[in-house]
Design a protein around this motif. Structure first.
Motif, PDB file in Angstrom:
ATOM      1  N   VAL A 158      -1.603   3.780  -1.991  1.00  0.00           N
ATOM      2  CA  VAL A 158      -1.243   3.493  -0.606  1.00  0.00           C
ATOM      3  C   VAL A 158      -1.988   2.248  -0.126  1.00  0.00           C
ATOM      4  O   VAL A 158      -1.418   1.378   0.516  1.00  0.00           O
ATOM      5  N   ASP A 159      -3.263   2.146  -0.481  1.00  0.00           N
ATOM      6  CA  ASP A 159      -4.076   0.976  -0.152  1.00  0.00           C
ATOM      7  C   ASP A 159      -4.234   0.167  -1.435  1.00  0.00           C
ATOM      8  O   ASP A 159      -4.959   0.574  -2.350  1.00  0.00           O
ATOM      9  N   ALA A 214      -5.012   7.324  -2.244  1.00  0.00           N
ATOM     10  CA  ALA A 214      -3.876   8.200  -2.541  1.00  0.00           C
ATOM     11  C   ALA A 214      -2.701   7.374  -3.045  1.00  0.00           C
ATOM     12  O   ALA A 214      -2.556   6.205  -2.705  1.00  0.00           O
ATOM     13  N   LYS A 215      -1.876   7.999  -3.848  1.00  0.00           N
ATOM     14  CA  LYS A 215      -0.727   7.296  -4.410  1.00  0.00           C
ATOM     15  C   LYS A 215       0.562   7.875  -3.839  1.00  0.00           C
ATOM     16  O   LYS A 215       0.644   9.041  -3.506  1.00  0.00           O
ATOM     17  N   LYS A 216       1.569   7.010  -3.712  1.00  0.00           N
ATOM     18  CA  LYS A 216       2.902   7.422  -3.279  1.00  0.00           C
ATOM     19  C   LYS A 216       3.916   6.829  -4.234  1.00  0.00           C
ATOM     20  O   LYS A 216       3.666   5.793  -4.854  1.00  0.00           O
ATOM     21  N   THR A 217       5.055   7.471  -4.320  1.00  0.00           N
ATOM     22  CA  THR A 217       6.136   6.986  -5.167  1.00  0.00           C
ATOM     23  C   THR A 217       7.164   6.301  -4.297  1.00  0.00           C
ATOM     24  O   THR A 217       7.547   6.819  -3.245  1.00  0.00           O
ATOM     25  N   ASP A 236      11.698   7.416   5.651  1.00  0.00           N
ATOM     26  CA  ASP A 236      12.118   6.152   6.233  1.00  0.00           C
ATOM     27  C   ASP A 236      11.216   5.004   5.819  1.00  0.00           C
ATOM     28  O   ASP A 236      11.427   3.878   6.229  1.00  0.00           O
ATOM     29  N   GLY A 237      10.198   5.269   4.996  1.00  0.00           N
ATOM     30  CA  GLY A 237       9.275   4.216   4.592  1.00  0.00           C
ATOM     31  C   GLY A 237       9.949   3.202   3.688  1.00  0.00           C
ATOM     32  O   GLY A 237      10.862   3.518   2.940  1.00  0.00           O
ATOM     33  N   GLU A 238       9.498   1.982   3.781  1.00  0.00           N
ATOM     34  CA  GLU A 238      10.045   0.915   2.938  1.00  0.00           C
ATOM     35  C   GLU A 238       9.069   0.676   1.803  1.00  0.00           C
ATOM     36  O   GLU A 238       7.858   0.653   1.995  1.00  0.00           O
ATOM     37  N   ALA A 239       9.589   0.532   0.616  1.00  0.00           N
ATOM     38  CA  ALA A 239       8.728   0.299  -0.535  1.00  0.00           C
ATOM     39  C   ALA A 239       8.057  -1.062  -0.401  1.00  0.00           C
ATOM     40  O   ALA A 239       8.675  -2.020   0.037  1.00  0.00           O
ATOM     41  N   PRO A 240       6.797  -1.151  -0.792  1.00  0.00           N
ATOM     42  CA  PRO A 240       6.127  -2.438  -0.731  1.00  0.00           C
ATOM     43  C   PRO A 240       6.687  -3.376  -1.797  1.00  0.00           C
ATOM     44  O   PRO A 240       7.193  -2.920  -2.817  1.00  0.00           O
TER      45      PRO A 240
END
Length: 174
Positions: A12-13, A20-23, A166-170
């Motif tokens: 995430v950071d 923490a990690k997100k997919t 609704d998040g946008e992938a970086p």
């Protein structure tokens, strides 16, 4: 035609590898062939009433003029299409005072689509034929010999609460 995506897991950071990690989804073009200038000119000629050769010539000239305007330090706004602009790349410096033009390692051409052609994940876009396919699930289904559609493009399939993220992938390039 479907838009293919694969999943990437990122912190995430990005500055903290232990965060923490997100997919996130990442659109992949691995299984498709790119459209060519000739193909676009042919289709443009068929829909606009000009010859394929004339359309091809205009598109080539547009490409040349776009580059010239960007090198001249200008943005290019094509009404109904969007904005083209340059972005600089560098490794950065410790202080603002020590940064010079020599620290710029590259330029890239960026594009921001006009709202008329942006793809929205609302119902109108989905009913106009937008279909998302998870290539990992497709490959897994093919490897196991299954003959079903592993992903029907429903955004709520992967969320147990039924609410799409609704998040946008970086952008992994930045």
């Amino acid at each position: 035609m479907a838009i293919l995506f694969k999943k990437i897991t990122m912190p995430v950071d990005l500055t903290d590898k232990d965060s923490a990690k997100k997919t996130y989804p990442q659109i992949t073009y691995q299984y498709s062939t790119p459209s060519t200038l000739e193909e676009i000119a042919q289709e443009l000629g068929q829909t606009s009433g000009v010859s394929e050769g004339e359309a091809f010539s205009v598109l080539k000239d547009f490409r040349t003029l776009l580059k010239k305007k960007l090198i001249d330090g200008r943005t290019v706004n094509i009404s109904g299409l969007g904005y083209f602009f340059l972005a600089a790349q560098s490794k950065g410096t410790d202080t603002e005072e020590s940064f010079t033009a020599a620290d710029i390692t590259g330029l890239r051409i960026c594009f921001r689509a006009n709202k008329d052609i942006r793809l929205n994940m609302g119902t109108t876009t989905r009913t106009n034929g937008l279909n998302l396919k998870d290539v990992d699930r497709i490959n897994k289904a093919n490897a196991s010999g299954e003959d079903n559609n592993p992903d029907d493009g429903n955004p709520d399939d992967n969320n147990p609460d039924g609410n799409p993220d609704d998040g946008e992938a970086p952008d992994p390039a930045e």
